[in-house]
Design a protein around this motif. Sequence first.
Motif, short mmCIF file in Angstrom:
data_model
loop_
_atom_site.label_atom_id
_atom_site.label_comp_id
_atom_site.label_asym_id
_atom_site.label_seq_id
_atom_site.Cartn_x
_atom_site.Cartn_y
_atom_site.Cartn_z
N HIS A 39 12.04 14.59 -16.75
CA HIS A 39 11.02 14.16 -17.70
C HIS A 39 11.49 14.24 -19.16
CE1 HIS A 39 8.01 13.99 -14.53
NE2 HIS A 39 8.55 15.11 -14.07
N ARG A 40 12.78 14.44 -19.38
CA ARG A 40 13.31 14.62 -20.73
C ARG A 40 13.01 13.42 -21.63
NH1 ARG A 40 17.44 12.81 -23.38
NH2 ARG A 40 18.37 11.87 -21.57
N GLN A 41 13.30 12.22 -21.17
CA GLN A 41 13.07 11.04 -22.01
C GLN A 41 11.59 10.82 -22.28
OE1 GLN A 41 15.17 7.94 -19.93
NE2 GLN A 41 17.01 8.26 -21.17
N ARG A 42 10.75 11.07 -21.31
CA ARG A 42 9.31 10.91 -21.52
C ARG A 42 8.79 11.91 -22.55
NH1 ARG A 42 5.77 11.48 -16.44
NH2 ARG A 42 4.79 13.21 -17.45
N LEU A 43 9.26 13.16 -22.47
CA LEU A 43 8.87 14.18 -23.45
C LEU A 43 9.36 13.80 -24.84
CD1 LEU A 43 7.59 16.93 -24.09
CD2 LEU A 43 9.82 17.95 -23.57
N GLU A 44 10.59 13.33 -24.93
CA GLU A 44 11.16 12.88 -26.20
C GLU A 44 10.30 11.79 -26.82
OE1 GLU A 44 15.15 10.87 -26.32
OE2 GLU A 44 15.82 12.95 -26.18
N SER A 45 9.92 10.80 -26.03
CA SER A 45 9.08 9.70 -26.51
C SER A 45 7.71 10.18 -26.95
CB SER A 45 8.91 8.63 -25.42
OG SER A 45 10.13 8.09 -25.06
N GLU A 46 7.12 11.11 -26.19
CA GLU A 46 5.79 11.63 -26.53
C GLU A 46 5.83 12.41 -27.84
OE1 GLU A 46 1.67 12.12 -25.87
OE2 GLU A 46 3.15 10.79 -24.99
N ILE A 47 6.87 13.21 -28.04
CA ILE A 47 7.00 13.96 -29.29
C ILE A 47 7.18 13.00 -30.46
CG2 ILE A 47 8.45 15.57 -30.59
CD1 ILE A 47 8.95 17.01 -27.92
N ARG A 48 7.99 11.98 -30.28
CA ARG A 48 8.17 10.96 -31.33
C ARG A 48 6.85 10.28 -31.67
NH1 ARG A 48 13.31 8.11 -28.73
NH2 ARG A 48 14.85 9.68 -29.25
N ARG A 49 6.08 9.93 -30.64
CA ARG A 49 4.82 9.22 -30.86
C ARG A 49 3.82 10.10 -31.62
NH1 ARG A 49 -0.07 9.04 -28.97
NH2 ARG A 49 0.23 10.55 -27.31
N ILE A 50 3.70 11.36 -31.22
CA ILE A 50 2.72 12.25 -31.83
C ILE A 50 3.12 12.68 -33.23
CG2 ILE A 50 1.71 14.56 -31.67
CD1 ILE A 50 1.64 14.15 -28.64
N SER A 51 4.39 13.04 -33.39
CA SER A 51 4.82 13.63 -34.67
C SER A 51 5.48 12.64 -35.62
CB SER A 51 5.77 14.79 -34.41
OG SER A 51 6.98 14.30 -33.86
N GLY A 52 6.00 11.55 -35.09
CA GLY A 52 6.73 10.62 -35.92
C GLY A 52 8.13 11.10 -36.26
N VAL A 53 8.60 12.15 -35.60
CA VAL A 53 9.91 12.73 -35.86
C VAL A 53 10.93 12.11 -34.90
CG1 VAL A 53 11.25 14.87 -35.82
CG2 VAL A 53 8.90 14.89 -36.64
N PRO A 54 12.01 11.50 -35.44
CA PRO A 54 13.02 10.87 -34.58
C PRO A 54 14.01 11.90 -34.02
CG PRO A 54 13.58 10.54 -36.87
CD PRO A 54 12.27 11.28 -36.86
N LEU A 55 13.67 12.49 -32.88
CA LEU A 55 14.51 13.54 -32.34
C LEU A 55 15.16 13.13 -31.03
CD1 LEU A 55 12.85 16.41 -30.48
CD2 LEU A 55 11.55 14.41 -31.03
N HIS A 56 16.20 13.88 -30.67
CA HIS A 56 16.88 13.70 -29.39
C HIS A 56 17.00 15.06 -28.73
CE1 HIS A 56 19.64 12.40 -26.34
NE2 HIS A 56 20.47 13.37 -26.68
N ILE A 57 16.67 15.12 -27.45
CA ILE A 57 16.76 16.35 -26.67
C ILE A 57 17.99 16.24 -25.78
CG2 ILE A 57 15.64 17.82 -24.94
CD1 ILE A 57 12.95 16.59 -25.90
N GLY A 58 18.93 17.17 -25.93
CA GLY A 58 20.14 17.15 -25.12
C GLY A 58 19.86 17.50 -23.66
N ARG A 59 19.19 18.63 -23.42
CA ARG A 59 18.85 19.07 -22.07
C ARG A 59 17.46 19.67 -22.07
NH1 ARG A 59 23.86 22.23 -22.13
NH2 ARG A 59 22.42 23.96 -21.96
N LEU A 60 16.81 19.56 -20.93
CA LEU A 60 15.46 20.09 -20.77
C LEU A 60 15.43 20.92 -19.49
CD1 LEU A 60 12.41 20.13 -21.53
CD2 LEU A 60 12.17 18.05 -20.19
N SER A 61 14.88 22.12 -19.59
CA SER A 61 14.69 22.96 -18.42
C SER A 61 13.39 23.73 -18.61
CB SER A 61 15.87 23.90 -18.22
OG SER A 61 16.01 24.78 -19.32
N ALA A 62 13.04 24.51 -17.62
CA ALA A 62 11.80 25.29 -17.69
C ALA A 62 11.92 26.52 -16.82
CB ALA A 62 10.61 24.43 -17.25
N LYS A 63 11.10 27.51 -17.15
CA LYS A 63 11.03 28.73 -16.35
C LYS A 63 9.63 29.30 -16.52
CE LYS A 63 12.60 31.94 -19.87
NZ LYS A 63 13.47 33.04 -20.18
N MET A 64 9.33 30.28 -15.69
CA MET A 64 8.06 30.98 -15.82
C MET A 64 8.29 32.21 -16.68
SD MET A 64 5.74 29.29 -14.23
CE MET A 64 4.39 30.42 -14.04
N ARG A 65 7.38 32.43 -17.61
CA ARG A 65 7.39 33.63 -18.45
C ARG A 65 6.06 34.33 -18.17
NH1 ARG A 65 8.41 33.56 -24.95
NH2 ARG A 65 8.01 35.76 -25.32
#
Length: 168
Positions: A39-65
């Motif tokens: 879901h990295r590209q979708r998250l990248e696009s959503e952040i761009r749409r909401i914030s207007g910030v042109p960013l690139h995410i190299g890697r995406l992972s997740a864990k439980m905290r």
Amino acid sequence: MLIHRHVSRATRHLLFWSLIAAALALSAVRLFLVDIADHRQRLESEIRRISGVPLHIGRLSAKMRGFSPELILRAITINAAEAGSKPAISLQQVRIGIHSLEWLFTQDAMASGWVTLVGAKLDIIRDADGSLRIKGLHSSDEQPLWLLEGGQYEILQSQVTWLDLKRQ
């Protein structure tokens, strides 16, 4: 005595089924987190749409905290306004914690509980009129309210430079 026994039996059943429901919910969240990298590209696009910030995410992972999922974005770059120039801002890591119950009720993926920046190099500028901006980000007249939605912010292993144009 009979009423007391029925109440405690009902309480035990309620506790048992609540624990089963919580275990199933946590298992479902863990299963979703396994494939989060897709879901990295979708998250990248959503952040761009909401914030207007042109960013690139190299890697995406997740864990439980604890009982809350935490997204871990690595090798983040925010591009400068000029095409072809080096990235304006780069971060080693951004950790975004999501409060599970809040997310279940609001379904707002950007509502976070905490945000941790790791390895950031930021220049914060206070202009002569007293307004604040981050060097390299496109500024606008409108305040970035999305930035204020997080509950707790941390900056770790980072360099933050303060340039105060108001005081000269």
